[in-house]
Enzyme design. Sequence first.
Site, short mmCIF file in Angstrom:
data_model
loop_
_atom_site.label_atom_id
_atom_site.label_comp_id
_atom_site.label_asym_id
_atom_site.label_seq_id
_atom_site.Cartn_x
_atom_site.Cartn_y
_atom_site.Cartn_z
N SER A 17 29.29 20.91 37.42
CA SER A 17 29.12 20.47 38.81
C SER A 17 27.67 20.65 39.25
O SER A 17 27.28 20.15 40.30
CB SER A 17 30.03 21.29 39.74
OG SER A 17 29.50 22.59 39.86
N HIS A 65 39.18 52.65 49.74
CA HIS A 65 38.81 51.78 48.61
C HIS A 65 37.33 51.99 48.26
O HIS A 65 36.45 51.46 48.96
CB HIS A 65 39.04 50.31 48.97
CG HIS A 65 40.49 49.96 49.02
ND1 HIS A 65 41.15 49.40 47.95
CD2 HIS A 65 41.41 50.11 50.00
CE1 HIS A 65 42.42 49.21 48.28
NE2 HIS A 65 42.59 49.64 49.52
N VAL A 90 26.32 27.17 40.38
CA VAL A 90 25.95 28.34 39.59
C VAL A 90 26.88 28.52 38.39
O VAL A 90 26.43 28.63 37.24
CB VAL A 90 26.01 29.63 40.46
CG1 VAL A 90 25.57 30.84 39.67
CG2 VAL A 90 25.18 29.48 41.72
N ASP A 91 28.20 28.53 38.65
CA ASP A 91 29.15 28.92 37.61
C ASP A 91 29.18 27.92 36.45
O ASP A 91 29.07 28.31 35.29
CB ASP A 91 30.57 29.04 38.18
CG ASP A 91 30.61 29.91 39.41
OD1 ASP A 91 29.71 30.75 39.55
OD2 ASP A 91 31.52 29.74 40.24
N SER A 92 29.34 26.64 36.78
CA SER A 92 29.47 25.68 35.68
C SER A 92 28.15 25.53 34.93
O SER A 92 28.13 25.30 33.73
CB SER A 92 29.99 24.33 36.18
OG SER A 92 29.07 23.73 37.04
N SER A 93 27.02 25.69 35.63
CA SER A 93 25.72 25.56 34.95
C SER A 93 25.51 26.71 33.97
O SER A 93 25.07 26.51 32.84
CB SER A 93 24.59 25.54 35.97
OG SER A 93 24.76 24.46 36.85
N GLU A 141 35.78 50.67 45.86
CA GLU A 141 35.24 49.48 45.18
C GLU A 141 34.66 48.44 46.13
O GLU A 141 33.89 47.59 45.71
CB GLU A 141 36.32 48.84 44.29
CG GLU A 141 37.48 48.16 45.02
CD GLU A 141 38.59 49.10 45.48
OE1 GLU A 141 38.35 50.32 45.58
OE2 GLU A 141 39.71 48.62 45.75
N GLY A 172 47.49 47.81 46.09
CA GLY A 172 48.40 46.66 46.00
C GLY A 172 49.09 46.45 47.33
O GLY A 172 49.10 47.35 48.18
N CYS A 205 44.73 53.93 46.80
CA CYS A 205 45.67 53.37 47.77
C CYS A 205 47.09 53.31 47.22
O CYS A 205 47.69 54.35 47.00
CB CYS A 205 45.14 51.99 48.23
SG CYS A 205 45.84 51.50 49.79
N TYR A 206 47.63 52.13 46.93
CA TYR A 206 48.98 52.08 46.36
C TYR A 206 49.04 52.92 45.08
O TYR A 206 50.03 53.60 44.81
CB TYR A 206 49.39 50.63 46.06
CG TYR A 206 50.74 50.50 45.40
CD1 TYR A 206 51.92 50.52 46.14
CD2 TYR A 206 50.84 50.35 44.01
CE1 TYR A 206 53.16 50.42 45.53
CE2 TYR A 206 52.07 50.24 43.39
CZ TYR A 206 53.22 50.28 44.14
OH TYR A 206 54.45 50.17 43.53
N LYS A 208 30.51 36.39 40.84
CA LYS A 208 29.34 35.52 40.97
C LYS A 208 28.02 36.26 40.70
O LYS A 208 27.14 35.73 40.02
CB LYS A 208 29.33 34.93 42.39
CG LYS A 208 28.21 33.96 42.67
CD LYS A 208 28.50 32.57 42.20
CE LYS A 208 29.45 31.84 43.11
NZ LYS A 208 29.93 30.59 42.58
#
Length: 504
Positions: free
Chosen positions: A218, A165, A221-224, A167, A51, A81-82, A360
């Site tokens: 749109s 980190h 990728v995401d909306s489809s 990740e 954080g 980390c934090y 994504k």
Amino acid sequence: MGTVLVIDFGSQYTHLIARRIRQLNVYSEVVEATMATPEDLDVDAVILSGGPSSVYDKGAPKNDVLLNALVERNIPTLGICYGMHLLTYSLGGKVTRGNKEYGISQMKISEDPIFKGLEEFQRVWMSHGDSLEKLPEGFRIIATSDRAPAAIRHAQKNIYAFQFHPEVNHTENGLKILDNFLDIYGISRDWNMEDFIDASLEKIKAQVGDEKAVIALSGGVDSSVCATLTAKAIGKNLFAVFVDHGLLRKGERQFVKEKFENMLNLKIVDAKDRFFERLAGVVDPEMKRKIIGNEFIRIFEEEARTIGARYLVQGTIYPDVIESGSTKNADVIKSHHNVGGLPDTLDFTGLIEPLRELYKDEVRVLGDKLGMPEEIVFQHPFPGPGLAVRITGPVNDENIHIVREASAILDEELRGAGIYDSVWQSFAILFEDRVVGVVGDQRKYGRFVGLRVVQSVDAMTANFVKLPWEVLEKVSTRITNELEDVVAVSYFVSHKPPQTIEPC
Ligand code: XMP
């Protein structure tokens, strides 16, 4: 089912931790630090995120009740980390201000199951202002960087903590280290994307019932993927509205029409004039995003009224949420239009965002599992506010034409060179500043285009692509030849961070 709970202390990367755990086939969800209670701890392990705060900051997120319960119940815990600072500080260790490290560090590890399979020196990503000076009782150091302890563990209790980190992709064996953490505590690997699809379908059906819903399609990728998933849940009660705001990529409207008109209830709305009018003279990208987000939602409301739809479906994904600062402890980076641009009042009974927890690349896996065509699922991402945020100046026909054509040239050349499919995103940016050129022996104070081509896995971090010079040269020559006002082309050679992917 194995479950790992991630406690969010405001890091840009918190959800990336959950995403990595899911990648390792363990279900993971995130809870905001000050909202988490000991009742939430009925899980197999807990990860405390990083954080932006220092444990000494006034108002730094803390939750002593939760930390005490974690330690007392000996739940496998990893502080990052934090998360490491807070854990060790509250157990009597000492955290010092300063001694900061930012970027790649070399870490020397000692033998421990958390580093199983790794060599003695590891490249890790650090991003911290404070560091650990004195360990609390019962802990020992298991890895060090040049400047500070990089990893510690408790001798008896199930606690690990890292300064780095694991990740982010910049930590070369981060995923392996998280994998080892899950192994050490025998957490069962039984989560997969099919479970996500089943759970989402149930949730959407329960929420919408027999009502109608409208989705903002749109063609990206995401909306489809979101439209395909939602249509699977509610069938013909889903109505897809595609708004042509005049800020689309070359050929995009036709592409969407061809791909979706036989698959979905599709309506194309011509709204270029409306958007251009609202955007006239606006140059601030955040303002453009807000205006576009607002106008979008108004159009959907109008369409939904005509259709009689009470629900709005959006393909919002997690990076949209985090970079818009919609989680409590995080900073605003950019308001992605489908989040930060939403007006305060919505004329819908409910908002449905089935992809809100995903990244994504996970959305792509989902699209693939749903049997969607590759040219939709594996196309480059394109921001909702479209070409408006790819120009530093105002939205007008001239600016949009230049940036649209320049991007099309870049993509065409990358496709020709076999590079397009292997990069995350490629596009042009048009600057409002002019530069001096010489054309036909005459001075020309002309337009200036920037090119950005990046590689990324999830858009949270990205590297610029080292394109072959010949490809860059060809793109530059074509742009200055075919777009007569453009006299200069440059290439962005910064990674994310510190730059973001979209420069505006
Ligand atoms: P940044 O620029 O934040 O981009 O590094 C990360 C990813 O998000 C996309 N992006 C947006 N998408 N609305 C969107 O729908 C937006 O306002 C927006 N801004 C950035 C960007 O293209 C990249 O893939």
